[in-house]
Design an enzyme around this catalytic site. Structure first.
Site, PDB file in Angstrom:
ATOM      1  N   HIS A 436       0.697  -1.168   0.065  1.00 50.71           N
ATOM      2  CA  HIS A 436       0.068   0.031   0.018  1.00 50.71           C
ATOM      3  C   HIS A 436       0.962   1.392  -0.039  1.00 50.71           C
ATOM      4  O   HIS A 436       0.304   2.451  -0.103  1.00 50.71           O
ATOM      5  CB  HIS A 436      -0.910  -0.109   1.287  1.00 50.71           C
ATOM      6  CG  HIS A 436      -2.079   0.895   0.978  1.00 50.71           C
ATOM      7  ND1 HIS A 436      -2.400   1.531  -0.169  1.00 50.71           N
ATOM      8  CD2 HIS A 436      -3.394   0.580   1.653  1.00 50.71           C
ATOM      9  CE1 HIS A 436      -3.627   2.112  -0.250  1.00 50.71           C
ATOM     10  NE2 HIS A 436      -4.397   1.542   1.068  1.00 50.71           N
ATOM     11  N   ASP A 440      -2.255   1.944  -4.707  1.00 52.23           N
ATOM     12  CA  ASP A 440      -3.551   1.995  -3.890  1.00 52.23           C
ATOM     13  C   ASP A 440      -4.776   1.163  -4.477  1.00 52.23           C
ATOM     14  O   ASP A 440      -4.504   0.288  -5.261  1.00 52.23           O
ATOM     15  CB  ASP A 440      -4.036   3.294  -4.176  1.00 52.23           C
ATOM     16  CG  ASP A 440      -3.304   4.464  -3.686  1.00 52.23           C
ATOM     17  OD1 ASP A 440      -2.602   4.168  -2.671  1.00 52.23           O
ATOM     18  OD2 ASP A 440      -2.842   5.620  -4.431  1.00 52.23           O
TER      19      ASP A 440
END
Length: 462
Positions: A436, A440
């Site tokens: 992450h 995304d």
């Protein structure tokens, strides 16, 4: 004339190796190409052959020492050369790059003095450790010996060694422990932790040096030390398993893992495989599995979403030009991830050939460091049975890994002539783990969805 045995270059990305085990000793006569020493790297383990015939005049590098490429490991004296008057173990040369100072392992009690029970050593970490010199000079201990001694509360200065320079091997320590258990003073055990008393059949430790700290919350937490009992099997980590463990822990602590799952209808893919498998086997000489189809779909999706084909370098992300697809493969010694280089230019058949080549090299233990280096994305297939889905740990410094689930027929709802109907379809779950820091949710989900659709369509040439 002397011949130097040096640390070889075992791959373009490998800069050092660790001495795992010497297969010869000083004074041994060897022939050319005879295996001399086992070397471990962060990529692969291998044996180093003798560059010539002669006698081992000097072993320079000790077991457990990590040395750079080109460093001298041993010296071979060719036949006819004048033999040295006396051979002795030579202290290993220091590696060019800075290394942390070795931890000193000092015996708790003075050596060679009788005591009612052995004292624990003070040891920690991995690699070779040096003990206080005895009459024969410094003694060195392997990580396995240190670990067992710390757990059993043994003063290594009291253990006779049969290795080079009086080195204490695991076998020496086990023999010493067996002697103690049969009639000598029993090995010590740590005191109770967390308020739970230890079994009365195990004596209390004679010093607190090896006692585990009480469990506590926060960054100082240490789990209680489990004491093996009769019937337990104690199996120290192999080097490969230790490297895998270190890599996995590093990945989980540095990459914020996010997982997402897609349900994939692979009926068309399985029909395509069934239609071409006999012809493929005759033509190629090996069976067509489902894995190359999944790999081809992954590569196509990576072309469309190049951000998934990236690596983290410091505070930057590098989008890779080539798609180097790692294929996780299981071995008896632990997981390996050989890499298909430049997969973006391959057809399904080309990918299948590359997977088969790597599979054979792994099975025959001929895999090289270069075969394992340079991956930009990984595909994992842990097994077809009982594997609904699961989230794999990202192979650093990559930013994603795709894990295949079990391929199984299930009743699903499909649309036929505008109406819903039940049908038996071949289904599979694909699970994506992504970093992450770089990826995304929209990108991760879009890549996974596209991979699933490509695999469902199965528009592949075989």
């Amino acid at each position: 004339m002397a011949i130097d045995v040096t640390m070889p270059q075992m791959g373009e990305s490998v800069v050092e190796g660790t001495i795992a085990k010497w297969l010869v000793k000083e004074g041994d006569v060897v022939v050319e190409d005879q295996p001399l020493v086992e070397i471990s790297t962060d990529k692969v383990d291998t044996e180093i052959p003798s560059p010539g015939a002669g006698r081992i005049a000097k072993i320079v590098a000790a077991e457990g020492q990590t040395l750079p490429v080109g460093a001298t490991l041993a010296v071979i004296e060719q036949a006819g050369a004048e033999a040295p008057a006396k051979l002795k173990v030579v202290a290993p040369k220091a590696a060019p790059k800075p290394e942390p100072a070795p931890v000193q392992v000092k015996p708790v009690a003075p050596p060679l003095q009788p005591a009612p029970s052995p004292q624990p050593i003070q040891a920690a970490g991995a690699g070779l450790r040096e003990a206080e010199p005895d009459a024969g000079g410094p003694r060195r201990f392997s990580p396995v010996v240190l670990k067992i001694a710390a757990e059993e509360g043994i003063d290594l200065s009291r253990v006779p060694g049969t290795g080079i320079g009086g080195r204490v091997s695991k076998r020496d320590l086990q023999r010493y422990l067996d002697t103690l258990r049969k009639g000598g003073a029993p090995a010590a055990a740590p005191p109770a932790t967390n308020g739970v008393a230890q079994s009365s059949s195990r004596p209390a430790t004679t010093a607190a040096a090896t006692a585990p700290a009480p469990a506590q919350s926060g960054p100082g937490f240490k789990p209680p030390l489990y004491q093996p009992v009769a019937g337990d099997i104690v199996e120290p980590f192999t080097r490969r398993r230790k490297l895998i463990a270190e890599h996995m822990v590093y990945s989980k602590t540095h990459s914020p893992h996010v997982g997402t799952v897609a349900e994939v209808d692979v009926t068309n893919a399985m029909r395509l495989r069934e239609k071409h498998k006999d012809e493929f086997a005759r033509r190629e000489g090996f069976n067509l599995t489902f894995l190359p189809l999944a790999a081809a779909a992954t590569v196509r999706a990576l072309k469309e979403f190049p951000r998934m084909n990236a690596s983290v370098v410091g505070d930057s992300v590098v989008t890779r030009r080539e798609i180097n697809l790692g294929i996780a493969m299981d071995t008896d010694e632990g997981l390996l991830v050989p890499v298909i280089k430049a997969a973006e230019g391959m057809s399904v058949v080309g990918i299948a050939r590359a997977i088969e080549t790597l599979r054979r090299k792994v099975a025959e233990k001929k895999i090289t460091a270069d075969d394992l280096a340079g991956g930009s994305f990984t595909l994992s297939n842990p097994g077809r049975e009982g594997n609904l889905y699961g989230f794999a740990i990202i192979n650093q410094p990559q930013v994603g890994i795709l894990r295949m689930g079990e391929v199984k027929k299930r009743p699903v709802v499909v649309e036929v002539d505008g109406a819903d109907a039940l049908a038996i379809r071949t289904m599979m779950y694909l699970a994506l783990s992504y970093d992450h820091r770089v990826v995304d949710g929209v990108l991760g989900n879009s890549f996974l969805y596209r991979t699933a659709r490509i695999l469902e369509e199965s528009d592949f040439e075989l």
